[in-house]
Design a protein around this motif. Structure first.
Motif, short mmCIF file in Angstrom:
data_model
loop_
_atom_site.label_atom_id
_atom_site.label_comp_id
_atom_site.label_asym_id
_atom_site.label_seq_id
_atom_site.Cartn_x
_atom_site.Cartn_y
_atom_site.Cartn_z
N THR A 1 -7.75 12.44 -102.84
CA THR A 1 -8.21 12.98 -101.58
C THR A 1 -7.21 14.01 -101.05
OG1 THR A 1 -7.22 11.10 -100.38
CG2 THR A 1 -9.54 10.93 -101.02
N LEU A 2 -7.73 15.12 -100.56
CA LEU A 2 -6.92 16.28 -100.18
C LEU A 2 -7.07 16.63 -98.71
CD1 LEU A 2 -7.83 18.48 -103.28
CD2 LEU A 2 -5.75 17.12 -102.98
N GLY A 3 -7.41 15.67 -97.88
CA GLY A 3 -7.54 15.94 -96.45
C GLY A 3 -8.66 16.92 -96.17
N ALA A 4 -8.34 17.96 -95.42
CA ALA A 4 -9.35 18.94 -95.01
C ALA A 4 -9.92 19.73 -96.18
CB ALA A 4 -8.74 19.90 -93.99
N ARG A 5 -9.27 19.65 -97.35
CA ARG A 5 -9.76 20.40 -98.51
C ARG A 5 -10.80 19.61 -99.30
NH1 ARG A 5 -4.56 22.89 -101.53
NH2 ARG A 5 -6.17 24.20 -102.48
N GLY A 6 -10.99 18.34 -98.99
CA GLY A 6 -11.99 17.55 -99.71
C GLY A 6 -11.35 16.57 -100.66
N SER B 1 -7.35 12.05 -87.91
CA SER B 1 -7.60 11.65 -89.29
C SER B 1 -7.31 10.18 -89.55
CB SER B 1 -6.76 12.50 -90.24
OG SER B 1 -5.37 12.30 -90.01
N CYS B 2 -6.88 9.44 -88.54
CA CYS B 2 -6.57 8.02 -88.72
C CYS B 2 -7.81 7.28 -89.21
CB CYS B 2 -6.08 7.41 -87.41
SG CYS B 2 -5.68 5.66 -87.52
N GLY B 3 -7.70 6.60 -90.34
CA GLY B 3 -8.81 5.85 -90.89
C GLY B 3 -9.69 6.63 -91.85
N VAL C 1 -13.73 12.10 -89.12
CA VAL C 1 -12.60 12.75 -88.46
C VAL C 1 -13.09 13.60 -87.29
CG1 VAL C 1 -10.77 14.46 -88.76
CG2 VAL C 1 -11.12 12.71 -90.50
N ALA C 2 -14.17 14.34 -87.52
CA ALA C 2 -14.70 15.21 -86.46
C ALA C 2 -15.15 14.41 -85.25
CB ALA C 2 -15.86 16.05 -87.00
N ALA C 3 -15.63 13.19 -85.49
CA ALA C 3 -16.12 12.36 -84.40
C ALA C 3 -15.00 11.60 -83.69
CB ALA C 3 -17.16 11.37 -84.92
N GLY C 4 -13.75 11.78 -84.12
CA GLY C 4 -12.62 11.14 -83.44
C GLY C 4 -11.86 10.14 -84.26
N GLY C 5 -12.27 9.91 -85.53
CA GLY C 5 -11.55 9.00 -86.39
C GLY C 5 -11.62 7.56 -85.91
#
Length: 491
Positions: A246-251, A273-275, A309-313
């Motif tokens: 997993t690469l975070g915001a890169r997918g 990004s928590c969770g 993540v967009a919804a608040g993690g």
């Protein structure tokens, strides 16, 4: 070899037709203290956080299990739990959602507390050193009768204690931890983060991972070439079916040991990004359990983690009651009543929109992903007149009453609302959802609803569509088939 067709211990059979899941790993109790920081302390250059509100939630393997249960899946969690106050608090959070099979714990349940100011973490405090130190007969029976297993390892003994039983029927997904054991051979998908994959790959075979020697530049951990090399090496070392780094915001980068597949995130979204790793692992495990191919599972997991993540993690999660795919059926004909009920319980309202003329696999995948973001899904559907103005004469192929009936029959759809305008802005203004979902073939600039959502603190999210699926293509193919079979006379 264990019998994979044996009865599943997690509440018997799945309520929603989804395959039940057994989650093995180390539970934590997570706590957020959220307040405001407007000045520094007079005795040290640190922020003073005032008016803190506290929110307690499941963490670690318990979060992965909780997210799978919120998807409407029957879940059994096998984890270390003791008789300490944190353990009792966690049990209260989980008991309505899943069956918990405790492992003996030495010490207190680990707790992780974040202090946030204006929504940004400023401090984290950890306490509790409890470890699961042995397996139990009940835990072994749960694993041997499981149809699908997710290992959410947080390096505190649960995966070690049950390693021999896990090896009998390798898990669908193993989310590893540098302080934990290597995945058992035959695991279908292993999901390390980029920095974890680097540490695992750098360790000599057969030994534990080396300690961190200091911070590395983010570009090194996220470098695609490094991630590809690490993933290929780990597929061979762990004898796994596949490794998804997993690469975070890169997918995520998926490797079967050769040329990797990059699954990009569906948009440039920012949030807590928590969770996200637990959301990724729980989604991938659930999709694999339900029969998805590995690549499909990783794509779905990337989309779900991005939306999460967009919804608040994890910090946005609330306890609203058991996730039951049928629980909101009473509101299927009353979207406003459904929204009011979910919002009153502190839940997240998700809405998606479209014509949904000739419902196809792309529509279904989008709606399933949208439902996983929150606590209910309201589908906003164009009326027949609205479709005709947008698509031209001859559309819709399917009249409104039939489109609504088919949508309501989908397990992931909580309610359907109809709008007659060209865009759903008026309807959205009435519903005021927390998240608005559209297919990834849109650009943010093409969505006038985005600014409307922002006006009340909502979030617009793009999710990927299945390539090659569209109502227009289906209609054209059907017309061509009729023309051929009738010799040109399509009456």
């Amino acid at each position: 070899m264990a019998d994979r067709t044996a009865p599943v211990p997690a509440h018997g059979t799945a309520r929603t037709g989804r395959t039940p899941l057994v989650v093995v790993g180390d539970a934590l109790l997570d706590r957020d203290l959220t307040g405001c920081a407007e000045r520094l302390a007079p005795d040290a250059p640190v922020p003073v956080v005032t008016d803190c509100a506290e929110r307690v939630r499941p963490g670690g393997a318990a979060l992965a299990a909780y997210l799978a249960a919120r998807d409407g899946r029957d879940v059994t969690l096998v984890t270390g739990l003791g008789d300490d106050p944190a353990g009792h608090a966690l049990r209260r959070l989980l008991d309505d959602w899943m069956e918990v099979v405790p492992l003996p714990l030495t010490g207190d349940l680990p707790e992780k507390t974040r202090v946030l100011a204006q929504g940004q973490p400023v401090l984290r405090m950890d306490r509790g050193s409890g470890r699961a130190h042995e397996a139990t007969g009940e835990a072994r029976r749960a694993l041997r009768s499981a149809r699908a297993v997710l290992v959410a390892d947080y390096g505190r003994g649960a995966a070690d204690a049950l390693r021999d039983t896990l090896a009998e029927n390798p898990p669908a997904v193993w989310d590893p931890h540098p302080r934990g054991p290597a995945p058992v051979p035959g695991t279908r998908l292993v999901t390390p983060a980029a920095r974890e994959a680097r540490r695992f790959a750098a360790a000599p075979a057969g030994r534990g991972t080396p300690p961190e020697t200091g911070p590395r530049p983010p570009s090194r951990a996220g470098d695609l070439r490094t991630a590809a090399q690490d993933a290929a090496a780990l597929v061979r070392r762990w004898r796994a079916g596949a490794v998804a780094v997993t690469l975070g915001a890169r997918g995520a980068l998926l490797s079967y040991g050769d040329c990797p597949l990059l699954v990009p995130a569906p948009g440039e979204l920012h949030g807590d990004s928590c969770g996200a790793g637990d959301r990724f692992a729980a989604t991938a495990a659930g999709l694999l359990a339900d029969g998805a191919l590995t690549g499909e599972a990783v794509e779905g997991a990337v989309a779900a983690a991005t939306a999460f993540v967009a919804a608040g993690g994890a910090g946005a999660l609330t306890r609203t009651g058991p996730a039951d795919g049928h629980a909101d059926r009473e509101d299927a004909h009353d979207p406003y009543g459904l929204v009011a009920r979910v919002r009153a319980g502190g839940g997240t309202v998700v809405a998606a929109g479209g014509c949904f003329d000739l419902l196809h696999a792309g529509h279904v995948g989008l709606l399933q992903a949208a439902r996983r973001i929150g606590d209910c899904l309201v589908v906003c559907v164009n009326s027949d007149a609205s479709v005709r103005r947008r698509k031209g004469d001859g559309r819709p192929v399917t009249p409104l009453a039939d489109r609504v009936r088919v949508l309501r029959a989908l397990e992931c759809v909580s309610a359907v609302a109809v709008f007659d305008e060209d865009t759903p802005e008026r309807l959205l203004g009435d519903l005021r959802p927390d998240v608005w979902v559209k297919g990834g073939d849109y650009a943010r600039g093409d969505l006038p609803e985005a600014a409307l959502l922002e006006s009340w603190g909502g979030q617009t999210v793009l999710l990927p569509y299945l390539d090659g699926r569209s109502t227009t293509r289906l209609a054209a193919r059907a017309a061509a088939t009729v023309k051929v079979t009738t010799g040109g006379d399509a009456r």
